[in-house]
Design a protein around this motif. Structure first.
Motif, PDB file in Angstrom:
ATOM      1  N   MET A   1      30.695  39.192  58.845  1.00 16.22           N
ATOM      2  CA  MET A   1      30.723  37.734  58.868  1.00 16.22           C
ATOM      3  C   MET A   1      32.082  37.261  59.345  1.00 16.22           C
ATOM      4  SD  MET A   1      28.855  37.089  55.175  1.00 16.22           S
ATOM      5  CE  MET A   1      27.409  38.078  54.744  1.00 16.22           C
ATOM      6  N   ASP A   2      32.072  36.215  60.148  1.00 19.34           N
ATOM      7  CA  ASP A   2      33.299  35.676  60.732  1.00 19.34           C
ATOM      8  C   ASP A   2      33.449  34.220  60.298  1.00 19.34           C
ATOM      9  OD1 ASP A   2      35.540  35.217  62.192  1.00 19.34           O
ATOM     10  OD2 ASP A   2      34.580  35.248  64.152  1.00 19.34           O
ATOM     11  N   VAL A   3      34.570  33.926  59.634  1.00 21.26           N
ATOM     12  CA  VAL A   3      34.844  32.568  59.166  1.00 21.26           C
ATOM     13  C   VAL A   3      36.032  32.015  59.940  1.00 21.26           C
ATOM     14  CG1 VAL A   3      35.474  31.132  57.190  1.00 21.26           C
ATOM     15  CG2 VAL A   3      34.030  33.153  56.846  1.00 21.26           C
ATOM     16  N   HIS A   4      35.849  30.850  60.533  1.00 25.03           N
ATOM     17  CA  HIS A   4      36.947  30.207  61.263  1.00 25.03           C
ATOM     18  C   HIS A   4      37.114  28.789  60.742  1.00 25.03           C
ATOM     19  CE1 HIS A   4      39.717  29.531  64.646  1.00 25.03           C
ATOM     20  NE2 HIS A   4      39.237  28.293  64.616  1.00 25.03           N
ATOM     21  N   VAL A   5      38.280  28.504  60.157  1.00 24.43           N
ATOM     22  CA  VAL A   5      38.578  27.171  59.636  1.00 24.43           C
ATOM     23  C   VAL A   5      39.584  26.513  60.567  1.00 24.43           C
ATOM     24  CG1 VAL A   5      39.433  25.852  57.663  1.00 24.43           C
ATOM     25  CG2 VAL A   5      38.214  28.007  57.279  1.00 24.43           C
ATOM     26  N   GLY A   6      39.118  25.514  61.306  1.00 24.35           N
ATOM     27  CA  GLY A   6      39.989  24.790  62.219  1.00 24.35           C
ATOM     28  C   GLY A   6      40.332  23.419  61.676  1.00 24.35           C
ATOM     29  N   GLU A   7      41.192  22.717  62.387  1.00 28.06           N
ATOM     30  CA  GLU A   7      41.578  21.381  61.937  1.00 28.06           C
ATOM     31  C   GLU A   7      40.433  20.391  62.047  1.00 28.06           C
ATOM     32  OE1 GLU A   7      45.031  20.052  63.957  1.00 28.06           O
ATOM     33  OE2 GLU A   7      46.343  21.654  63.193  1.00 28.06           O
ATOM     34  N   GLU A   8      39.526  20.625  63.001  1.00 25.37           N
ATOM     35  CA  GLU A   8      38.431  19.678  63.212  1.00 25.37           C
ATOM     36  C   GLU A   8      37.063  20.251  62.874  1.00 25.37           C
ATOM     37  OE1 GLU A   8      38.660  18.276  67.211  1.00 25.37           O
ATOM     38  OE2 GLU A   8      40.578  17.237  66.907  1.00 25.37           O
ATOM     39  N   GLU A   9      36.951  21.599  62.851  1.00 22.88           N
ATOM     40  CA  GLU A   9      35.637  22.205  62.672  1.00 22.88           C
ATOM     41  C   GLU A   9      35.744  23.519  61.901  1.00 22.88           C
ATOM     42  OE1 GLU A   9      31.778  23.063  65.552  1.00 22.88           O
ATOM     43  OE2 GLU A   9      33.786  23.580  66.277  1.00 22.88           O
ATOM     44  N   ILE A  10      34.725  23.795  61.088  1.00 19.36           N
ATOM     45  CA  ILE A  10      34.604  25.069  60.382  1.00 19.36           C
ATOM     46  C   ILE A  10      33.385  25.795  60.936  1.00 19.36           C
ATOM     47  CG2 ILE A  10      34.374  26.195  58.133  1.00 19.36           C
ATOM     48  CD1 ILE A  10      35.327  23.530  56.875  1.00 19.36           C
ATOM     49  N   GLN A  11      33.559  27.064  61.285  1.00 20.50           N
ATOM     50  CA  GLN A  11      32.453  27.854  61.834  1.00 20.50           C
ATOM     51  C   GLN A  11      32.212  29.099  60.983  1.00 20.50           C
ATOM     52  OE1 GLN A  11      33.490  28.808  65.870  1.00 20.50           O
ATOM     53  NE2 GLN A  11      33.243  26.706  66.594  1.00 20.50           N
ATOM     54  N   PHE A  12      30.950  29.507  60.916  1.00 19.29           N
ATOM     55  CA  PHE A  12      30.579  30.710  60.179  1.00 19.29           C
ATOM     56  C   PHE A  12      29.520  31.462  60.983  1.00 19.29           C
ATOM     57  CE2 PHE A  12      27.853  32.739  56.827  1.00 19.29           C
ATOM     58  CZ  PHE A  12      28.769  33.684  56.413  1.00 19.29           C
ATOM     59  N   GLN A  13      29.797  32.730  61.279  1.00 22.46           N
ATOM     60  CA  GLN A  13      28.864  33.554  62.049  1.00 22.46           C
ATOM     61  C   GLN A  13      28.514  34.815  61.260  1.00 22.46           C
ATOM     62  OE1 GLN A  13      29.538  33.677  66.527  1.00 22.46           O
ATOM     63  NE2 GLN A  13      31.620  33.312  65.778  1.00 22.46           N
ATOM     64  N   LEU A  14      27.288  35.287  61.468  1.00 28.94           N
ATOM     65  CA  LEU A  14      26.802  36.461  60.754  1.00 28.94           C
ATOM     66  C   LEU A  14      26.247  37.480  61.752  1.00 28.94           C
ATOM     67  CD1 LEU A  14      24.819  36.374  57.457  1.00 28.94           C
ATOM     68  CD2 LEU A  14      24.005  37.822  59.305  1.00 28.94           C
ATOM     69  N   PHE A  15      26.663  38.737  61.579  1.00 24.36           N
ATOM     70  CA  PHE A  15      26.222  39.823  62.449  1.00 24.36           C
ATOM     71  C   PHE A  15      25.632  40.946  61.600  1.00 24.36           C
ATOM     72  CE2 PHE A  15      29.854  37.684  64.234  1.00 24.36           C
ATOM     73  CZ  PHE A  15      29.549  37.478  65.565  1.00 24.36           C
TER      74      PHE A  15
END
Length: 486
Positions: free
Chosen positions: A44-58
């Motif tokens: 799982m990849d978690v990316h917390v940005g200033e404008e957007e949060i993303q979560f991906q699952l492999f």
């Protein structure tokens, strides 16, 4: 094995706890800004940005699902809530599972409704907030809100500012249970040094009585371990030490854990009663003999009954009994049998614990073996214990959760009218300073509602006895630095 890569720090604990709730049997590794390894089947990849949060699952390195949410407010607490909501929604859709407590991963869910009640919010407003913000189920939301209301009523006469509570630790047990991770030692190993431990403990109690002499002592809780591994004469001296060094004028509750039925005698209960103990806990954990044998409780079901009636005979009208659901090999019928047995005894309060597999316990070391037997908890089991308690006139009054708790459920204390354990609420709600004496004791100083400081004693019994001057100096320095003692 589940591997999680996250680009931003300070969220690792919350991410780990939430993913672990969906995958309780999997090892979860959360790493910041590291590349994936080759062998983790779920990544799982978690990316917390200033404008957007993303979560991906492999899965097996093949992309499976993705979700994102726009940051509504840069405040860290609000970002954390949005992040957990995103992870929850993606994993819930991917696994087909929902969690009864939603995104709540802390151990004190009732602190949220308690705080909102104090702000003047209505029950409806609180329930709506918990469902929207933490995605809690209607059932768990209702449970938390109802308990917070009862807690508030029970604590209405407690002085948070000038009052305090005291915990006294007796870290010895007849044997160490399979699931135990507390600072407990077999009494057989320490029998020759128990007098030395008591002498050390008495020194610390005298010190604490002196430094907090101007405050109001509201509750005392003597736990462990098993305090009733002490002899009746030693219990007399322990209680006399407390009476000598502490003012009982404002004392509302004095609890002693008599948790192991194989550790009590009429003389011990008599000693406790003669010193004004108001509440005792006789803990079966289960009323199924096969399970007792498996988990290392070296007593029989019949001894539990005898211990309970022994306490009643000596005049105790506030007896608690602790249970654990989710023990190896126990399903709905075993739990039903335990509840039927407790119905016949009719204790004044019952605490239902969901088994939590902790790293320090032997159960964790042989987890695979016992999982084959079944470490089961379910909403059906929790509902069953609720019904039995309520039918006996015991209603929920406090609640807490633990990491790696069976079924992602909770521990709930049920009590009849005027039989609730006040100390239990205070330790969970963190409203009042709690001093702790003894090996492994952790004092919690409530300096402000938003500032709680811990000052801990060493856990090892021998080290506690050898370093007691250091333990007392640590508290003395903290109290002076914080202005609590001149």
């Amino acid at each position: 094995m589940i591997e999680v890569k996250v680009n931003a720090g300070n969220f690792e604990y919350d991410i780990h706890s939430l993913i672990k709730a969906f995958y309780p049997r999997e090892e979860v590794m959360v790493r910041e800004k590291e590349a994936f390894t080759e062998d983790a089947p779920l990544q799982m990849d978690v990316h917390v940005g200033e404008e957007e949060i993303q979560f991906q699952l492999f899965e097996e390195r093949a992309f499976q699902k993705k979700g994102h949410v726009y940051v509504e407010n840069p405040d860290r607490r609000l970002v954390k809530n949005q992040l957990k909501q995103l992870i929850y929604e993606v994993l819930s859709e991917y696994t087909g599972k929902t969690l009864p407590w939603g995104t709540l991963t802390g151990i004190r869910p009732t602190k949220i409704p308690m705080s909102m009640l104090e702000q003047g919010k209505s029950n409806v407003e609180i329930a709506d907030y918990m469902r929207r913000t933490y995605l809690c189920s209607k059932e768990k939301t209702a449970l938390a809100v109802s308990i917070a209301n009862r807690e508030r009523e029970i604590l209405k006469d407690i002085d948070y500012q000038q009052g305090y509570s005291l915990y006294v630790g007796i870290p010895f047990c007849p044997s160490i249970c399979l699931y135990c991770s507390f600072s407990s030692s077999p009494v057989s190993r320490w029998k020759k040094r128990m007098e030395e431990y008591l002498s050390t403990l008495f020194r610390e109690l005298a010190f604490l009585g002196e430094v907090f002499g101007g405050r109001k002592l509201n509750t005392i809780y003597i736990g462990g371990g098993t305090p009733t591994t002490l002899t009746a004469e030693q219990l007399h001296r322990l209680m006399a030490c407390l009476e000598e060094h502490f003012d009982y004028s404002h004392l509302k509750e004095l609890t002693v854990e008599a948790g192991r039925p194989d550790s009590v005698t009429p003389e011990k209960f008599r000693a406790l009663k003669s010193h004004g103990v108001t509440r005792v806990s006789v803990n079966p954990q289960t009323m199924n003999q096969e399970t007792l044998d498996l988990i290392g409780r070296q007593h029989t079901v019949e001894q539990t009954r005898e211990a309970f009636f022994m306490a009643r005979k000596e005049g105790f009208d506030n007896i608690n009994m602790d249970l654990i659901v989710g023990l190896p090999g126990e399903n709905l019928e075993e739990v039903r049998h335990t509840m039927e047995e407790l119905r016949r005894l009719d204790p004044d309060s019952i605490t239902v614990h969901s088994l939590a597999i902790k790293r320090a316990a032997r159960l964790a070391l042989f987890k695979e073996k016992y999982q084959e037997m079944g470490l089961l908890n379910s909403q059906e089991i929790m509902d069953l214990t609720y019904r039995y308690c309520v039918e006996q006139g015991a209603y929920p009054y406090y609640l807490y959760r633990q990491k790696n708790i069976a079924g992602n459920f909770e521990n709930v204390g049920y009590a009849k009218v005027d039989k609730a354990g006040i100390y239990n609420i205070l330790i969970m709600e963190e409203k009042q300073t709690i001093l702790a004496a003894g090996a492994g004791g952790a004092s919690k100083f409530v300096l402000r509602p938003d500032r709680i400081e811990r000052v801990e004693n060493v856990k090892d019994v021998a080290q506690y006895m050898a370093r007691i001057d250091e333990m007392m100096e640590r508290k003395r320095s903290f109290l002076k630095a914080s202005g609590l003692w001149q």
